[in-house]
Motif scaffolding. Structure first.
Motif, PDB file in Angstrom:
ATOM      1  N   THR A  88      67.896  52.563  41.380  1.00 30.72           N
ATOM      2  CA  THR A  88      67.476  52.212  40.021  1.00 30.72           C
ATOM      3  C   THR A  88      67.367  50.718  39.788  1.00 30.72           C
ATOM      4  N   ILE A  89      67.690  49.916  40.778  1.00 30.80           N
ATOM      5  CA  ILE A  89      67.670  48.467  40.585  1.00 30.80           C
ATOM      6  C   ILE A  89      67.434  47.785  41.923  1.00 30.80           C
ATOM      7  N   ALA A  90      66.835  46.617  41.889  1.00 35.52           N
ATOM      8  CA  ALA A  90      66.553  45.869  43.116  1.00 35.52           C
ATOM      9  C   ALA A  90      67.611  44.788  43.314  1.00 35.52           C
ATOM     10  N   TRP A  91      68.132  44.719  44.537  1.00 31.47           N
ATOM     11  CA  TRP A  91      69.136  43.733  44.885  1.00 31.47           C
ATOM     12  C   TRP A  91      68.644  42.893  46.062  1.00 31.47           C
ATOM     13  N   LEU A  92      69.163  41.686  46.143  1.00 31.58           N
ATOM     14  CA  LEU A  92      68.849  40.807  47.263  1.00 31.58           C
ATOM     15  C   LEU A  92      70.143  40.205  47.789  1.00 31.58           C
ATOM     16  N   GLN A  93      70.341  40.330  49.095  1.00 34.14           N
ATOM     17  CA  GLN A  93      71.536  39.741  49.715  1.00 34.14           C
ATOM     18  C   GLN A  93      71.303  38.271  49.985  1.00 34.14           C
ATOM     19  N   LEU A  94      72.246  37.437  49.565  1.00 37.34           N
ATOM     20  CA  LEU A  94      72.164  35.998  49.762  1.00 37.34           C
ATOM     21  C   LEU A  94      72.868  35.598  51.053  1.00 37.34           C
ATOM     22  N   PRO A  95      72.454  34.489  51.668  1.00 34.89           N
ATOM     23  CA  PRO A  95      73.137  34.017  52.885  1.00 34.89           C
ATOM     24  C   PRO A  95      74.602  33.685  52.603  1.00 34.89           C
ATOM     25  N   ASN A  96      75.460  33.945  53.556  1.00 39.55           N
ATOM     26  CA  ASN A  96      76.886  33.673  53.373  1.00 39.55           C
ATOM     27  C   ASN A  96      77.202  32.178  53.289  1.00 39.55           C
ATOM     28  N   ASP A  97      76.297  31.335  53.791  1.00 42.10           N
ATOM     29  CA  ASP A  97      76.539  29.893  53.739  1.00 42.10           C
ATOM     30  C   ASP A  97      75.836  29.240  52.548  1.00 42.10           C
ATOM     31  N   LEU A  98      75.446  30.054  51.553  1.00 42.46           N
ATOM     32  CA  LEU A  98      74.739  29.530  50.381  1.00 42.46           C
ATOM     33  C   LEU A  98      75.622  28.587  49.572  1.00 42.46           C
ATOM     34  N   TYR A  99      75.072  27.424  49.208  1.00 34.40           N
ATOM     35  CA  TYR A  99      75.746  26.513  48.279  1.00 34.40           C
ATOM     36  C   TYR A  99      75.042  26.549  46.928  1.00 34.40           C
ATOM     37  N   LYS A 100      73.705  26.421  46.972  1.00 34.97           N
ATOM     38  CA  LYS A 100      72.926  26.423  45.729  1.00 34.97           C
ATOM     39  C   LYS A 100      71.493  26.846  46.041  1.00 34.97           C
ATOM     40  N   ILE A 101      70.951  27.731  45.216  1.00 38.81           N
ATOM     41  CA  ILE A 101      69.571  28.187  45.392  1.00 38.81           C
ATOM     42  C   ILE A 101      68.606  27.124  44.875  1.00 38.81           C
ATOM     43  N   ALA A 102      67.587  26.825  45.652  1.00 43.47           N
ATOM     44  CA  ALA A 102      66.513  25.942  45.204  1.00 43.47           C
ATOM     45  C   ALA A 102      65.358  26.776  44.629  1.00 43.47           C
ATOM     46  N   THR A 103      64.836  27.713  45.433  1.00 49.23           N
ATOM     47  CA  THR A 103      63.717  28.552  45.015  1.00 49.23           C
ATOM     48  C   THR A 103      63.788  29.900  45.713  1.00 49.23           C
ATOM     49  N   LEU A 104      63.382  30.945  44.996  1.00 45.92           N
ATOM     50  CA  LEU A 104      63.171  32.257  45.592  1.00 45.92           C
ATOM     51  C   LEU A 104      61.682  32.564  45.536  1.00 45.92           C
ATOM     52  N   MET A 105      61.124  33.053  46.646  1.00 42.11           N
ATOM     53  CA  MET A 105      59.695  33.363  46.707  1.00 42.11           C
ATOM     54  C   MET A 105      59.503  34.788  47.204  1.00 42.11           C
ATOM     55  N   TRP A 106      58.790  35.582  46.426  1.00 39.17           N
ATOM     56  CA  TRP A 106      58.427  36.938  46.822  1.00 39.17           C
ATOM     57  C   TRP A 106      57.319  36.800  47.851  1.00 39.17           C
ATOM     58  N   LYS A 107      57.688  36.963  49.112  1.00 36.06           N
ATOM     59  CA  LYS A 107      56.791  36.601  50.212  1.00 36.06           C
ATOM     60  C   LYS A 107      55.848  37.734  50.597  1.00 36.06           C
ATOM     61  N   SER A 108      56.369  38.940  50.753  1.00 39.84           N
ATOM     62  CA  SER A 108      55.534  40.073  51.125  1.00 39.84           C
ATOM     63  C   SER A 108      56.184  41.346  50.632  1.00 39.84           C
ATOM     64  N   THR A 109      55.448  42.440  50.689  1.00 32.85           N
ATOM     65  CA  THR A 109      55.941  43.692  50.163  1.00 32.85           C
ATOM     66  C   THR A 109      55.891  44.773  51.220  1.00 32.85           C
TER      67      THR A 109
END
Length: 263
Positions: A88-109
């Protein structure tokens, strides 16, 4: 990258001057890890304050440009697949070494999703803004205007590791794939990362610690940070070996450098 052995040898040479004391490899590794984190945390604050200072039009000498160049050593890209374990919802796993997100881009489907000719930027919104968007048909997120909520959920379902970081993506396609994210859609994460924990590797020979390059981990910061790292470690080392004069010497050296830079 800054060579870990070069930093350690400089720290030892300065700390041992006038028999101030010896910093063990274990103590040094703790101090260099803290120093690296302190420097990274200061980058973002310094970038913010640099915009209020007079600009230098000479190429390569503007303070904001110099800080951004240092931040490039922390900039990474990673592709991740969208998941919808609850259906019922879309999730995205973030890298474990993430400090701060700059940009997210929907690249392909996925094969059943929207055909994206070019990547689409996914905008960040607060939860209360998202509720307002969802309440109005004209402002609802769409595949042309996707958004994400930076909630950093620690758990999606029991089938996913609780140590991983996840965020919500909108809209969720569900049974109507042309309306939003589907499982297996690919999103590119442009982010600043937390570097590996630096470590001076060593082997003990005749009771002495000798440098071991194969087990060492270098400091993944801009090479120009080497002297700053040495000075900061010496400040902290004065506390460890209970020598306030070492801390004062390092602090005085840091203030002199800052004064010269601002003069």
């Amino acid at each position: 990258m800054v060579n870990i052995d070069t930093v350690y040898q400089k720290v030892l040479a300065l700390a041992n001057k006038e028999q101030r004391g010896y910093i063990t490899p274990q103590e040094f590794n703790l101090l260099v890890d803290k120093t690296q984190k302190d420097i990274i945390n200061n980058y973002f604050h310094n970038v913010k304050t640099s915009y209020y200072k007079p600009k230098n039009q000479t190429e390569g000498f503007d303070e904001t440009e110099m800080l951004n160049e240092k931040l490039h050593y922390l900039r990474y890209y990673a592709d991740a697949n969208v998941v919808n374990p609850a259906g019922t919802i879309a999730w995205l796993q973030l890298p474990n070494d993430l400090y701060k997100i700059a940009t997210l881009m929907w690249k392909s489907t996925s094969s059943s999703g929207v055909d994206l000719t070019y990547p689409i930027e996914i905008k960040e919104v607060d939860k209360h803004v998202l509720l307002e968007m969802l309440a109005n048909p004209l402002t609802k997120p769409s595949y042309k205007r996707p958004v994400y909520v930076n909630s950093y959920q620690q758990e999606v379902t029991s089938s996913y590791a609780t140590s991983e970081l996840w965020i919500n993506l909108y809209p969720f396609g569900g049974d109507t794939p042309n309306n939003g994210f589907q499982a297996s859609d690919v999103v590119t994460i442009d982010y600043w990362r937390i570097p590996q924990k630096p470590s001076w590797g060593f082997v003990v020979v005749d009771g002495k610690a000798l440098y071991n390059a194969s087990t060492s981990k270098h400091i993944l910061l801009h090479p120009s940070e080497e002297e700053n790292i040495v000075t900061r470690i010496l400040e902290l080392a004065g506390i460890v070996i209970k020598d306030p004069t070492l801390t004062q010497m390092a602090y005085s050296d840091k203030m002199n450098i800052k004064q010269e830079q601002n003069s």
